[in-house]
Design an enzyme around this catalytic site. Sequence first.
Site, mmCIF file in Angstrom:
data_model
loop_
_atom_site.group_PDB
_atom_site.id
_atom_site.type_symbol
_atom_site.label_atom_id
_atom_site.label_comp_id
_atom_site.label_asym_id
_atom_site.label_seq_id
_atom_site.Cartn_x
_atom_site.Cartn_y
_atom_site.Cartn_z
ATOM 1 C CD GLU A 229 -3.262 -0.810 1.975
ATOM 2 O OE1 GLU A 229 -3.165 0.044 2.871
ATOM 3 O OE2 GLU A 229 -4.240 -1.564 1.867
ATOM 4 C CD GLU A 326 -4.132 -5.845 2.643
ATOM 5 O OE1 GLU A 326 -5.011 -5.064 3.065
ATOM 6 O OE2 GLU A 326 -2.936 -5.775 2.974
#
Length: 494
Positions: A229, A326
């Site tokens: 991320e 995810e």
Amino acid sequence: MFDKIKQKFEKAKGSVKHGDKGVVVSIPESPGLSKKDIYRNRYNYGVNLGGCFILEKWIFESVFDKGGDTEFDAVSAQTNHFSVDEAASKLARQYDDYINRIDWNWVKNEAGITALRVPIGYWHVGNGQFVDGLPFEPLREVYSGAKPWDVLKNLINKAAQYDIGVLVDVHGLPGGANTDMHSGYKNNSPSFFNKSKYVDKMVNVILPFICRDVCINYENVIGLQIVNEAVFDNSAKGQKNYYSRAVGALSQIDPGLPVVISDGWWPDQWAEWLGQTNLTANVVVDSHVYRCFSTEDKAKNANQIINDLPVSINWPRDRADFVVGEFSCVLDGETWNKTSGNRDEWVRKFGKVQTNAFANVASWGWFFWTLQFQYGDGGEWGLVPMVSKDAIPRRPHSSPVIDEHRVKEIIIEHINYWKDKGGDSMEHWRFEDGLRGGVADINAFAQFDNSRVGRWKSLALQRRAQYISRKGDSKYMWEWDQGYQRAIDEFGCY
């Protein structure tokens, strides 16, 4: 690069048996694939081991009983309250408790999971031996005693017993790729990409160690994720510098290793960059899909979010390989307040539409967040209840059915389409070669635990280079390209 790939794939041919190690499968008109190659290239039904190594209080909270919101703060509090040795013992118990709870038979046989994404921090690597000059340096002795790296290698071995792969995810970087608590340390700003000391340590020391110690030595390690991320950055100069250096260093050690980068919340930026840098065959782009955090999503009801998914999950699959590192079945309370009807039915629809969308654009598959929790099942964050409620599909056990009659129909359709468009001067035999080569790969993957072909872009580039080395290049190689991808699209999905 392709010379190394060619050498890698040109091995003796044989037949594969479920559970065999080091064997290869024969592929008509294609070099052999080892079991390791299939691990690294198949489409994944995966799950994260969130809260196992990188501690997150909302998942497993036992180490947070003396305070702290991040792993660094929680472990520091344990050390200050007790001792280094007791803090190390508590961490070791955390790892054992988490892993001993895993129901491997359920993961393998009920859910059909092909791989685990295992978030770790740089401070876990080598049991803390690389933290000098980095934020986790004060806790070196704790991790030396807790031995998370040894636990990770035992976990990889255990997963291999079930033909399950492991994606090693360096979730926590020094300075942070973002400011979230899951980096293991509270970072007021994501400073990693802008600090040459941090980047140098990762590229020159830590990532090469991971690659040599586990990626090469364990056939079921499917890839190495070098960031989690990364924040959005319009120019992304620091990210591009880190990614290019890391991929270069890792490719020198293990040329076939999939290296996973973050999409930085802008997938097209990275598909374009990979093409510009000629790194498409080496890299998988990780996109995370959550529909419960943004103000925009909270303003929608469940039906609106579900209907928007095919549009919002529309990555450039023709230019890069993507993976959903995810996602969950969670929607915000504000969304539920705007939604009428049976919640479980909406959740089932949400999960199925997500995974169907992933199957079209994410060639390396998906990893649900997350497997388990210290208390309870996690609800719509938990894999077990979501599989049990049929929101997340179980991987089918059936093998692909490829009808020779349909193969011939596709070839005829291609020829007829181009008949009045200059087809007589083309090389339609290359389309057939690509189609049949794709079919051969599909059949070969299926022999190992009913796997499906993934990393479509990278594998096609590899196969293309091998094909040209046998039959020569041509301005009509686009026909081979279309044939190979048509096989994957027509016959290669579950």
